[in-house]
Design an enzyme around this catalytic site. Structure first.
Site, PDB file in Angstrom:
ATOM      1  N   GLY A  31       0.805  -1.213   0.000  1.00 14.00           N
ATOM      2  CA  GLY A  31       0.000   0.000   0.000  1.00 14.00           C
ATOM      3  C   GLY A  31       0.837   1.261   0.000  1.00 14.00           C
ATOM      4  O   GLY A  31       2.024   1.244  -0.322  1.00 14.00           O
ATOM      5  N   HIS A  34       2.481   4.744  -4.959  1.00 13.38           N
ATOM      6  CA  HIS A  34       3.090   5.924  -5.569  1.00 13.38           C
ATOM      7  C   HIS A  34       3.384   5.630  -7.034  1.00 13.38           C
ATOM      8  O   HIS A  34       3.024   4.556  -7.547  1.00 13.38           O
ATOM      9  CB  HIS A  34       4.352   6.328  -4.799  1.00 13.38           C
ATOM     10  CG  HIS A  34       5.307   5.190  -4.554  1.00 13.38           C
ATOM     11  ND1 HIS A  34       6.021   4.582  -5.557  1.00 13.38           N
ATOM     12  CD2 HIS A  34       5.640   4.536  -3.411  1.00 13.38           C
ATOM     13  CE1 HIS A  34       6.778   3.622  -5.058  1.00 13.38           C
ATOM     14  NE2 HIS A  34       6.562   3.554  -3.757  1.00 13.38           N
ATOM     15  N   LEU A  35       4.080   6.555  -7.695  1.00 17.45           N
ATOM     16  CA  LEU A  35       4.313   6.402  -9.130  1.00 17.45           C
ATOM     17  C   LEU A  35       5.224   5.218  -9.461  1.00 17.45           C
ATOM     18  O   LEU A  35       5.184   4.693 -10.569  1.00 17.45           O
ATOM     19  CB  LEU A  35       4.894   7.700  -9.705  1.00 17.45           C
ATOM     20  CG  LEU A  35       3.947   8.909  -9.678  1.00 17.45           C
ATOM     21  CD1 LEU A  35       4.642  10.145 -10.246  1.00 17.45           C
ATOM     22  CD2 LEU A  35       2.664   8.616 -10.453  1.00 17.45           C
ATOM     23  N   HIS A  37       4.962   2.252  -7.976  1.00 19.75           N
ATOM     24  CA  HIS A  37       4.003   1.157  -8.116  1.00 19.75           C
ATOM     25  C   HIS A  37       3.245   1.279  -9.445  1.00 19.75           C
ATOM     26  O   HIS A  37       3.005   0.278 -10.131  1.00 19.75           O
ATOM     27  CB  HIS A  37       2.980   1.195  -6.963  1.00 19.75           C
ATOM     28  CG  HIS A  37       3.561   0.900  -5.618  1.00 19.75           C
ATOM     29  ND1 HIS A  37       3.600   1.837  -4.613  1.00 19.75           N
ATOM     30  CD2 HIS A  37       4.115  -0.219  -5.109  1.00 19.75           C
ATOM     31  CE1 HIS A  37       4.154   1.300  -3.541  1.00 19.75           C
ATOM     32  NE2 HIS A  37       4.478   0.050  -3.810  1.00 19.75           N
ATOM     33  N   GLY A 150      10.034  -4.209  -8.438  1.00 18.45           N
ATOM     34  CA  GLY A 150      10.974  -3.152  -8.770  1.00 18.45           C
ATOM     35  C   GLY A 150      12.394  -3.502  -8.367  1.00 18.45           C
ATOM     36  O   GLY A 150      12.630  -4.212  -7.383  1.00 18.45           O
ATOM     37  N   GLN A 156      15.561  -8.493  -2.837  1.00 24.29           N
ATOM     38  CA  GLN A 156      14.251  -9.141  -2.761  1.00 24.29           C
ATOM     39  C   GLN A 156      13.869  -9.745  -4.114  1.00 24.29           C
ATOM     40  O   GLN A 156      13.345 -10.858  -4.170  1.00 24.29           O
ATOM     41  CB  GLN A 156      13.197  -8.124  -2.325  1.00 24.29           C
ATOM     42  CG  GLN A 156      11.773  -8.660  -2.356  1.00 24.29           C
ATOM     43  CD  GLN A 156      10.777  -7.614  -1.907  1.00 24.29           C
ATOM     44  OE1 GLN A 156      10.554  -7.444  -0.718  1.00 24.29           O
ATOM     45  NE2 GLN A 156      10.180  -6.899  -2.848  1.00 24.29           N
ATOM     46  N   MET A 187      11.675   6.052  -5.519  1.00 25.33           N
ATOM     47  CA  MET A 187      10.315   6.081  -4.994  1.00 25.33           C
ATOM     48  C   MET A 187      10.131   4.980  -3.942  1.00 25.33           C
ATOM     49  O   MET A 187      10.515   3.833  -4.154  1.00 25.33           O
ATOM     50  CB  MET A 187       9.311   5.873  -6.122  1.00 25.33           C
ATOM     51  CG  MET A 187       9.211   7.040  -7.078  1.00 25.33           C
ATOM     52  SD  MET A 187       8.186   8.339  -6.359  1.00 25.33           S
ATOM     53  CE  MET A 187       7.981   9.402  -7.775  1.00 25.33           C
ATOM     54  N   ARG A 190       7.902   4.786   2.131  1.00 23.01           N
ATOM     55  CA  ARG A 190       8.471   5.417   3.331  1.00 23.01           C
ATOM     56  C   ARG A 190       8.771   6.902   3.112  1.00 23.01           C
ATOM     57  O   ARG A 190       8.876   7.659   4.085  1.00 23.01           O
ATOM     58  CB  ARG A 190       9.755   4.701   3.748  1.00 23.01           C
ATOM     59  CG  ARG A 190       9.534   3.247   4.145  1.00 23.01           C
ATOM     60  CD  ARG A 190      10.865   2.528   4.359  1.00 23.01           C
ATOM     61  NE  ARG A 190      10.650   1.095   4.496  1.00 23.01           N
ATOM     62  CZ  ARG A 190      10.450   0.471   5.653  1.00 23.01           C
ATOM     63  NH1 ARG A 190      10.436   1.171   6.766  1.00 23.01           N
ATOM     64  NH2 ARG A 190      10.278  -0.823   5.690  1.00 23.01           N
TER      65      ARG A 190
END
Length: 283
Positions: A31, A34-35, A37, A150, A156, A187, A190
């Site tokens: 959640g 932002h751009l 995502h 990303g 990850q 981006m 946080r």
């Protein structure tokens, strides 16, 4: 736009898509969209008939409970952003903790052939067990053809590729370039929690990475690392947790450069109590 809060209803819809031979893209998020995502979702829409976006703050991947409590939860504004992207090609899955975990909110232990012990794994105990647990469960629920992650969280991304490989999961993992603000800051959800003076200072991270990339061509990895550490030691607001130059395949810290290998620089920095990560390809 369809919004599902439980896996039973989502499963029925996914089955409908599968029967009708529709391809499913998947973007798992926590959640505070932002751009960055949005760029993953748009990539998913280019390659699939439908994109499922999960919005779930996963408790098992937080080693710091205070960080979990403070993590932004903005489902209404998240849905508004998604509707601006597409009202018809996006499905939202916003489950409860109970829907995902039942009464056993606990991470499963995973082995990623050593990838989990490098960088973030050294500083965030159990983090990648939590990541593996939630991603595997979401893949089993959503049953996507492709899933999008990303490169900001490059470690990850590599770990999820390893998870899919080791568990023979029928999903293609698509890595997407880091989406940055105009001033270069990667981006992140946080970023919205940064106090103004720290937000103003944060682009220093990417500027330093770019200079480190230039230096890497003519200097040893140790010299570049020492240079980065000195830059942050002089900075009034930003505190360096680590800067590591690693082999992109093993994520092991480089000892001696080789022309046959590909390297990235990885960094974690505290801006007040907000932890920011970034990375850059070096060769």
């Amino acid at each position: 736009m369809n919004i599902y809060h439980n896996k039973k209803d989502l499963n029925s819809y996914v089955e409908h898509l599968k029967v009708n031979k529709k391809s499913i893209g998947f973007v798992p998020t926590m959640g505070a969209l932002h751009l960055g995502h949005a760029s993953l979702i748009e990539k998913g829409m280019q390659q699939n008939d439908i994109v499922v976006v999960s919005v779930f703050v996963n408790p098992t991947q937080f080693d710091n409970q205070d960080d979990l409590l403070k993590y932004p939860r903005t489902l209404d504004s998240d849905v508004e952003l998604l509707q601006e992207i597409s009202k018809h090609k996006i499905i939202v899955y916003a489950p409860t903790v109970k829907d995902i975990y039942g009464d056993n909110v606990k991470a499963t232990s995973f082995s990623y052939d050593g990838l989990e012990h490098e960088m973030e794994g050294r500083f965030r105990d159990g983090h990648f067990d939590g990541v593996g647990t939630i991603v595997k469960r979401l893949f089993e629920i959503v049953r996507p053809d492709r899933a999008y992650f990303g490169e900001k969280d490059f470690q990850q991304l590599m770990i999820i590729k390893k998870l899919v490989e080791k568990h023979h999961m029928p999903v293609k993992i698509v890595g997407c370039k880091i989406h940055r603000a105009n001033d270069g800051l990667a981006m992140s959800s946080r970023n919205s929690r940064l106090k103004p003076e720290y937000r103003k200072a944060a682009p220093f991270i990417y500027k330093t990475l770019n200079v480190a990339k230039e230096k890497f061509g003519a200097n040893s990895a140790n010299k570049v690392t020492e240079w980065v550490e000195k830059q942050f030691a002089k900075h009034d607001l930003l505190e360096l947790e680590y800067f590591i130059i690693a082999d992109v395949n093993t994520l092991k810290t480089v000892k001696r450069k080789s022309n046959k290998k590909t390297y990235r620089g990885f960094i974690a920095v505290y801006a007040d109590d907000i932890r920011l990560i970034d990375n850059i390809a070096l060769n």
